[in-house]
Scaffold this active site. Structure first.
Site, mmCIF file in Angstrom:
data_model
loop_
_atom_site.group_PDB
_atom_site.id
_atom_site.type_symbol
_atom_site.label_atom_id
_atom_site.label_comp_id
_atom_site.label_asym_id
_atom_site.label_seq_id
_atom_site.Cartn_x
_atom_site.Cartn_y
_atom_site.Cartn_z
ATOM 1 C CE LYS A 1 101.287 107.084 67.659
ATOM 2 N NZ LYS A 1 101.467 106.815 66.240
ATOM 3 C CD GLN B 1 105.023 104.072 68.476
ATOM 4 O OE1 GLN B 1 104.531 102.971 68.729
ATOM 5 N NE2 GLN B 1 104.612 104.790 67.441
ATOM 6 C CG HIS C 1 107.103 111.192 65.769
ATOM 7 N ND1 HIS C 1 106.375 112.327 65.508
ATOM 8 C CD2 HIS C 1 106.456 110.186 65.125
ATOM 9 C CE1 HIS C 1 105.340 112.025 64.752
ATOM 10 N NE2 HIS C 1 105.368 110.726 64.491
ATOM 11 C CG ASP D 1 107.257 110.702 71.980
ATOM 12 O OD1 ASP D 1 106.175 110.164 72.295
ATOM 13 O OD2 ASP D 1 107.594 110.890 70.791
ATOM 14 C CB CYS E 1 106.571 111.499 61.509
ATOM 15 S SG CYS E 1 105.050 111.556 60.587
HETATM 16 C C1 LIG Z 1 107.148 108.237 68.951
HETATM 17 C C2 LIG Z 1 105.995 109.080 68.524
HETATM 18 N N1 LIG Z 1 105.857 110.307 69.026
HETATM 19 C C3 LIG Z 1 104.833 111.113 68.684
HETATM 20 C C4 LIG Z 1 103.888 110.701 67.780
HETATM 21 C C5 LIG Z 1 102.774 111.629 67.435
HETATM 22 O O1 LIG Z 1 101.541 111.082 67.794
HETATM 23 P P1 LIG Z 1 100.180 111.716 67.269
HETATM 24 O O2 LIG Z 1 100.303 111.793 65.782
HETATM 25 O O3 LIG Z 1 99.149 110.741 67.710
HETATM 26 O O4 LIG Z 1 100.039 113.041 67.894
HETATM 27 C C6 LIG Z 1 103.981 109.433 67.220
HETATM 28 C C7 LIG Z 1 103.006 108.970 66.216
HETATM 29 O O5 LIG Z 1 103.337 108.315 65.259
HETATM 30 C C8 LIG Z 1 105.064 108.598 67.609
HETATM 31 O O6 LIG Z 1 105.210 107.365 67.114
#
Ligand SMILES: Cc1ncc(COP(=O)(O)O)c(C=O)c1O
Length: 423
Positions: A240, A217, A137, A214, A380
């Site tokens: 999430k 998910q 991401h 990270d 993203c």
């Molecule tokens: C794999 C992953 N990392 C990071 C993020 C970033 O999360 P946030 O926008 O809640 O900070 C997301 C959100 O879509 C994500 O799916």
């Protein structure tokens, strides 16, 4: 046996019509819906105990502090970390993005010599390497790319297999004696693939590097134990995992957090502040929680964590695995290409897809007209889309409240897309 039909009823938002159809929500990878207990926890906090935490001698401040720390302990239990006072390993952040930026900034500060000798292990210089994967991401990709640019470190990445998994067959080539930081996603937000992180973590530690996960998910969908995984840091978002927006968490091994210099500065993170001497910062987690915290949201996130544990992460995982199996049947529909593993193995119920001859935005609109919410765009994660030769895609993603009927409604609608657009 968990009654998943009853669990679904705990989500008031799902009880509505959209465009004349019952709402089918298949966009939990973007954000999950909230059970009534989480919604209530936030408003109950404001109705009964709202006050600043960790300061003030009055009763409400004490209750508020207790609720805040109790929530931290619940989230800690969800991910298998230390909860004892003075040994906390969970830092409150504004979300996964904020947590990852906190880390990259703190590593940058260590590279400038901040944090003294203890922080040297986080310092980077020209010739050192930062490794991510092509599945990241932008919230991982960009903070660590910036860190490389600021420190002169070399930015490298692990490539993907044809179906979008992070490759682990050439770890010795990519992660070398010069690698200082490896930051990788636990579950791809496009592919739904669970990364085989064990060999990556092992190799990172073999070369003396720091491993950042990270977990955005994975925490909402899988049983997690950060101690067992031996990750050094991990970031994720509450929104999430059935909790509120505006809040997230950063896990760090206690000894790592104690050595890490702060990344943002202000009230509530400093023991002693002077005009003419350097400040003396507090111990973690306070050192990383400058300013007034989103207390009501943290309290509600704690309720979300407890709610998930009450269902049982094993049960939740099994329920979503069934949904993933149903979702993958979209691969049998004429013109539908799944972007990610097509087998229901080592993956979650997040499935991105492309429909030959129809633009993802048209697909999204057509599906939305039937009351079904899915994601449209690059999610993203542009590099992983380029890997599949695309700029954008559609993505359906499950939460614990979904049922097989939701997925079948999507499959039926997908079957009509190409005929409708004459593709
Ligand atoms: C794999 C992953 N990392 C990071 C993020 C970033 O999360 P946030 O926008 O809640 O900070 C997301 C959100 O879509 C994500 O799916």
């Amino acid at each position: 046996m968990v009654d998943f039909a009853a669990i679904r009823k705990e989500f008031p938002i799902l009880d509505q019509q959209v465009h004349g159809h019952p709402l089918v929500y298949l966009d939990s990878a973007a954000t999950s819906q909230k059970p009534q207990c989480v919604i209530d926890a936030e408003s109950e906090f404001y109705r009964t105990i709202n006050a600043g935490v960790h300061r003030g001698a009055h009763e409400l401040a004490a209750r508020s502090t207790m609720a805040f720390e109790d929530a931290r302990a619940k989230v800690t239990r969800l991910v298998g970390a230390n909860a004892e006072e003075g040994q906390e390993e969970i830092v409150v952040t504004a979300g996964a993005t904020a947590g990852l930026n906190l880390l990259a900034t703190a590593f940058g500060n260590a590279s400038l010599g901040r944090g003294g000798a203890a922080a040297k292990r986080f310092a980077l210089k020209a010739g050192d390497e930062i490794v991510v994967s092509k599945a990241e991401h932008h919230s991982v990709l960009l903070p660590f790319q910036e860190l490389a640019a600021r420190t002169g470190a070399t930015f490298k990445w692990l490539n993907l297999t044809e179906d979008g998994r992070v490759r682990t067959d050439n770890l010795d080539e990519v992660i070398t004696e010069r690698t200082k930081v490896v930051a990788v996603t636990h579950v791809g937000n496009v592919t739904g693939a669970i990364t085989d992180i064990a060999p990556i973590i092992k190799r990172t530690h073999e070369v003396g590097g720091i491993f950042v996960l990270d977990a955005c998910q994975s925490v909402p969908h899988l049983k997690i134990d950060f101690h067992a995984l031996d990750v050094d840091f991990a970031a994720w978002s509450a929104h999430k995992m059935y909790g509120p927006t505006g809040v997230g968490f950063l896990y760090g091994k206690r000894e790592m957090l104690e050595a890490l210099p702060p990344a943002s500065f202000g009230g509530s993170m400093v023991e002693l502040a002077w005009m003419d001497q350097p400040a003396q910062y507090m111990l973690p987690p306070a050192r990383f929680e400058a300013g007034t915290q989103p207390v009501a949201q943290v309290v509600a996130a704690g309720v979300a964590a407890e709610w998930m544990m009450n269902i049982g992460m094993d049960q939740l995982e099994a329920h979503e695995r069934t949904l993933a199996g149903e979702l993958l049947k979209m691969g049998d529909i004429d013109g539908v290409r799944i972007l990610g593993p097509r087998e229901n193995v080592d993956r979650i119920g997040t499935v991105a897809f492309d429909i030959e001859g129809v633009h993802p935005h048209d697909v999204g609109q057509f599906i939305d007209a039937q009351g079904i919410a899915i994601r449209v765009g690059h999610h993203c994660a542009q590099p992983v889309h380029r890997h599949f030769g695309l700029y954008a895609s559609n993505r359906a993603s499950c939460g614990v409240y979904n049922n097989v009927e939701d997925v079948h409604a999507l499959l039926e609608a997908l079957g009509k897309v190409r005929p409708f657009f004459g593709a």
